[in-house]
Design a protein around this motif. Sequence first.
Motif, PDB file in Angstrom:
ATOM      1  N   VAL A 186      35.685   2.975  40.851  1.00  0.00           N
ATOM      2  CA  VAL A 186      34.263   2.622  40.858  1.00  0.00           C
ATOM      3  C   VAL A 186      34.062   1.129  41.106  1.00  0.00           C
ATOM      4  O   VAL A 186      33.144   0.719  41.803  1.00  0.00           O
ATOM      5  CB  VAL A 186      33.605   3.055  39.530  1.00  0.00           C
ATOM      6  CG1 VAL A 186      32.200   2.491  39.430  1.00  0.00           C
ATOM      7  CG2 VAL A 186      33.568   4.578  39.426  1.00  0.00           C
ATOM      8  N   SER A 209      21.608  -0.887  43.131  1.00  0.00           N
ATOM      9  CA  SER A 209      20.903   0.377  42.978  1.00  0.00           C
ATOM     10  C   SER A 209      21.655   1.283  42.013  1.00  0.00           C
ATOM     11  O   SER A 209      22.772   0.985  41.586  1.00  0.00           O
ATOM     12  CB  SER A 209      20.717   1.047  44.336  1.00  0.00           C
ATOM     13  OG  SER A 209      21.945   1.028  45.018  1.00  0.00           O
ATOM     14  N   ASN A 210      21.024   2.396  41.727  1.00  0.00           N
ATOM     15  CA  ASN A 210      21.587   3.361  40.797  1.00  0.00           C
ATOM     16  C   ASN A 210      22.975   3.820  41.270  1.00  0.00           C
ATOM     17  O   ASN A 210      23.141   4.180  42.417  1.00  0.00           O
ATOM     18  CB  ASN A 210      20.622   4.555  40.721  1.00  0.00           C
ATOM     19  CG  ASN A 210      20.920   5.433  39.526  1.00  0.00           C
ATOM     20  OD1 ASN A 210      21.707   5.063  38.661  1.00  0.00           O
ATOM     21  ND2 ASN A 210      20.293   6.583  39.487  1.00  0.00           N
ATOM     22  N   ALA A 218      25.675   1.911  41.487  1.00  0.00           N
ATOM     23  CA  ALA A 218      26.449   0.856  42.137  1.00  0.00           C
ATOM     24  C   ALA A 218      27.655   0.444  41.295  1.00  0.00           C
ATOM     25  O   ALA A 218      28.655  -0.050  41.812  1.00  0.00           O
ATOM     26  CB  ALA A 218      25.554  -0.361  42.392  1.00  0.00           C
ATOM     27  N   GLY A 219      27.547   0.637  39.999  1.00  0.00           N
ATOM     28  CA  GLY A 219      28.666   0.248  39.125  1.00  0.00           C
ATOM     29  C   GLY A 219      28.311  -0.854  38.137  1.00  0.00           C
ATOM     30  O   GLY A 219      29.191  -1.435  37.505  1.00  0.00           O
ATOM     31  N   SER A 244      26.677  -0.716  35.175  1.00  0.00           N
ATOM     32  CA  SER A 244      27.049  -0.377  33.795  1.00  0.00           C
ATOM     33  C   SER A 244      28.556  -0.395  33.620  1.00  0.00           C
ATOM     34  O   SER A 244      29.066  -0.780  32.573  1.00  0.00           O
ATOM     35  CB  SER A 244      26.513   1.005  33.425  1.00  0.00           C
ATOM     36  OG  SER A 244      25.112   1.014  33.473  1.00  0.00           O
ATOM     37  N   THR A 245      29.246   0.014  34.665  1.00  0.00           N
ATOM     38  CA  THR A 245      30.710   0.038  34.585  1.00  0.00           C
ATOM     39  C   THR A 245      31.266  -1.363  34.368  1.00  0.00           C
ATOM     40  O   THR A 245      32.225  -1.548  33.618  1.00  0.00           O
ATOM     41  CB  THR A 245      31.291   0.686  35.855  1.00  0.00           C
ATOM     42  OG1 THR A 245      30.693   1.981  36.008  1.00  0.00           O
ATOM     43  CG2 THR A 245      32.791   0.840  35.762  1.00  0.00           C
ATOM     44  N   LYS A 270      30.903  -2.075  30.837  1.00  0.00           N
ATOM     45  CA  LYS A 270      31.852  -1.284  30.041  1.00  0.00           C
ATOM     46  C   LYS A 270      33.237  -1.916  30.043  1.00  0.00           C
ATOM     47  O   LYS A 270      33.942  -1.870  29.031  1.00  0.00           O
ATOM     48  CB  LYS A 270      31.964   0.139  30.598  1.00  0.00           C
ATOM     49  CG  LYS A 270      30.757   1.021  30.285  1.00  0.00           C
ATOM     50  CD  LYS A 270      31.004   2.436  30.802  1.00  0.00           C
ATOM     51  CE  LYS A 270      29.708   3.179  31.025  1.00  0.00           C
ATOM     52  NZ  LYS A 270      29.914   4.456  31.742  1.00  0.00           N
ATOM     53  N   GLU A 330      22.934   0.882  27.994  1.00  0.00           N
ATOM     54  CA  GLU A 330      21.965   1.627  28.796  1.00  0.00           C
ATOM     55  C   GLU A 330      21.483   2.839  27.991  1.00  0.00           C
ATOM     56  O   GLU A 330      22.272   3.503  27.323  1.00  0.00           O
ATOM     57  CB  GLU A 330      22.659   2.115  30.077  1.00  0.00           C
ATOM     58  CG  GLU A 330      21.732   2.861  31.006  1.00  0.00           C
ATOM     59  CD  GLU A 330      22.399   3.151  32.360  1.00  0.00           C
ATOM     60  OE1 GLU A 330      23.557   2.778  32.573  1.00  0.00           O
ATOM     61  OE2 GLU A 330      21.716   3.766  33.192  1.00  0.00           O
TER      62      GLU A 330
HETATM   63  N1  LIG Z   1      31.700   8.545  32.548  1.00  0.00           N
HETATM   64  C1  LIG Z   1      31.812   8.640  33.881  1.00  0.00           C
HETATM   65  N2  LIG Z   1      32.685   9.507  34.436  1.00  0.00           N
HETATM   66  C2  LIG Z   1      32.815   9.604  35.772  1.00  0.00           C
HETATM   67  N3  LIG Z   1      32.102   8.893  36.654  1.00  0.00           N
HETATM   68  C3  LIG Z   1      31.203   8.022  36.175  1.00  0.00           C
HETATM   69  C4  LIG Z   1      31.004   7.855  34.755  1.00  0.00           C
HETATM   70  N4  LIG Z   1      30.041   6.927  34.570  1.00  0.00           N
HETATM   71  C5  LIG Z   1      29.662   6.536  35.799  1.00  0.00           C
HETATM   72  N5  LIG Z   1      30.345   7.168  36.762  1.00  0.00           N
HETATM   73  C6  LIG Z   1      30.209   6.964  38.204  1.00  0.00           C
HETATM   74  O1  LIG Z   1      30.514   5.613  38.473  1.00  0.00           O
HETATM   75  C7  LIG Z   1      29.612   5.074  39.411  1.00  0.00           C
HETATM   76  C8  LIG Z   1      28.959   3.846  38.838  1.00  0.00           C
HETATM   77  O2  LIG Z   1      28.178   4.203  37.724  1.00  0.00           O
HETATM   78  P1  LIG Z   1      27.404   3.134  36.857  1.00  0.00           P
HETATM   79  O3  LIG Z   1      28.295   2.009  36.539  1.00  0.00           O
HETATM   80  O4  LIG Z   1      26.805   3.865  35.730  1.00  0.00           O
HETATM   81  O5  LIG Z   1      26.272   2.651  37.855  1.00  0.00           O
HETATM   82  P2  LIG Z   1      24.941   1.851  37.587  1.00  0.00           P
HETATM   83  O6  LIG Z   1      24.957   1.365  36.188  1.00  0.00           O
HETATM   84  O7  LIG Z   1      24.971   0.742  38.579  1.00  0.00           O
HETATM   85  O8  LIG Z   1      23.818   2.785  37.839  1.00  0.00           O
HETATM   86  C9  LIG Z   1      28.645   6.190  39.758  1.00  0.00           C
HETATM   87  O9  LIG Z   1      29.068   6.766  40.969  1.00  0.00           O
HETATM   88  C10 LIG Z   1      28.778   7.154  38.652  1.00  0.00           C
HETATM   89  O10 LIG Z   1      28.569   8.464  39.093  1.00  0.00           O
END
Ligand SMILES: Nc1ncnc2c1ncn2[C@@H]1O[C@H](COP(=O)(O)OP(=O)(O)O)[C@@H](O)[C@H]1O
Lengths: 291, 234
Positions: B17, B36-37, B39-40, B42-43, B46, B84
């Motif tokens: 990701v 955008s939604n 994009a990563g 939150s990741t 994390k 979030e």
């Molecule tokens: N727990 C998870 N398990 C698998 N894939 C995830 C998980 N959380 C997020 N993703 C995937 O990782 C990507 C980035 O997610 P995220 O970081 O939540 O994006 P954002 O916060 O920018 O909307 C997305 O494609 C999402 O589907």
Amino acid sequence: MNIFLQTIINGVIVGGTYALMAVGLTFVLGFMDLVNFAHGELYMLGAYFTYFFVVTIALPHIIGIPLAILVAMLLGLLIERFLLRPVWDKDILIRMLLTVGLMILIPNVITVMLTAVPKKVPPPFTMSPFILGNVRVAPIQLLIVLVSVFIIVLFHLFMQRTRLGKAMRATFQDKEVAMAMGIDTKKIYAYTFSIGCGMAAAGGAMLSMIYNVFPAMGAITTTKAFAVVILGGLGNFAGAILGALIVGVSESIAGTYISSGYKDAVAFILLVLILMVKPSGIMGKKGGIEK
Amino acid sequence: MMLEMDKVCAAYGPSQVLHEVSLKIHDQEIVTIIGSNGAGKSTILKTICGWLGTTSGQIQFAGERIDNNETKDIVRKGISISPEGRRVFPKLTVLENLEMGAYVCTKREFEEEVERVYQIFPKLKERTKQLASSLSGGEQQMLAIGRAVMSKPKLLLLDEPSLGLAPVMIDTVLEAIKIIKESGVTICLVEQNAQLALEIADRGYVLETGKIVLEGMGRELLRNEKVKNAYLGL
Ligand SMILES: Nc1ncnc2c1ncn2[C@@H]1O[C@H](COP(=O)(O)OP(=O)(O)O)[C@@H](O)[C@H]1O
Ligand SMILES: [Mg+2]
């Protein structure tokens, strides 16, 4: 009328100890999603540890019983650390089967070590029953129910008032966020399981003073505690207490008016009847378990 | 330097990701990550707070490597998060939630800090004994932020604090973020609402499918044609 009153009072007294068992079971079930079939085995061990401390090495009850509970809690920590911790993230079925394994293993180990011959723990005192009108209450039974109530109240205050109790609730509401608060969630899991074991052992420790102590005493206790917990609503503390009283009183009524042979079947008959009317149990929530 | 991510990669199982994300957050800054939604964004948070391990790269906090440390230890170093979706503890009261926020603090610090949080969010004080689940969305957001500042963090991670809030509520939350910044806390703000985020941020990063594609001062990015087209809907 007097027989009826006596029956009810006997039922409430038995219900008090069922409540202690059920609260411990529902706590571990609701908080940790652990269907603990070994709950009754800790009850059995609580009784045996009491036998060891009070009879074998002749400590006074007031020291021997708390020690027995403490040892059971330590054993709970070990079980959590070495058997459950590796499988917390695995399927709920794996954990459940693990507790089934313990349910088979523990009584057999006890049988091999100590034989299945029942043991007796003498009560700490002999006193003639209290008599109120025509109702008789044995002091030891009264003591047992009061201690059960005391432990449940203590547990409640611990969960509501202390930092650790709140951290436990937080952990099982949202583990990840609890970690981000700095809570050591691994320890919380260990403590939670240990407290559940302690409550089961406390029940066994106290009932050892009025019932025989033998290896198979845990299994029937587990099934009955499950009946109470499901009857009251999974994971619901008030439900567990109410369910325990209902089962205790109904058993007592069945024992007096039908036949004492049917006593142990009552909990399960009630369970079936109530689940037909309300599948989530008396106080259970539709959406499942509330933490 | 408060925080530095150097070529950080992260994955959920087999799906990568984050792709070599590098960013810097200086002391006392508000840095925003927009995108955008999915994009990563939150990741990234994390990996900083330890919820997710990295597969390569480094994260340094105050000169010390923290990637793949345990979350509970990262809080103690001075990083806290308002996640979030708020994720307040629903069956704990407002005060108990704040108490959990101060889990790593002494009782004395807790008592001081709770007063400060109630000053920033007087609404929470009125609701102190209520269960968090009974609060409105905006109040829950206040609680999530309040809970996160209880541990007196050096770095505060805010994940989409404006999401799903009414405009007045957004203003309240923005005001609070400014007050928290004034008190000396460094802030990393993740937002889909780029306009709002860039207005209060000192600097910003634009994230697209797990890669940083643009960085600059908040004002600069607001004027950037690409940002305008893609994220500001102008
Ligand atoms: N727990 C998870 N398990 C698998 N894939 C995830 C998980 N959380 C997020 N993703 C995937 O990782 C990507 C980035 O997610 P995220 O970081 O939540 O994006 P954002 O916060 O920018 O909307 C997305 O494609 C999402 O589907
Ligand atoms: Mg996100």
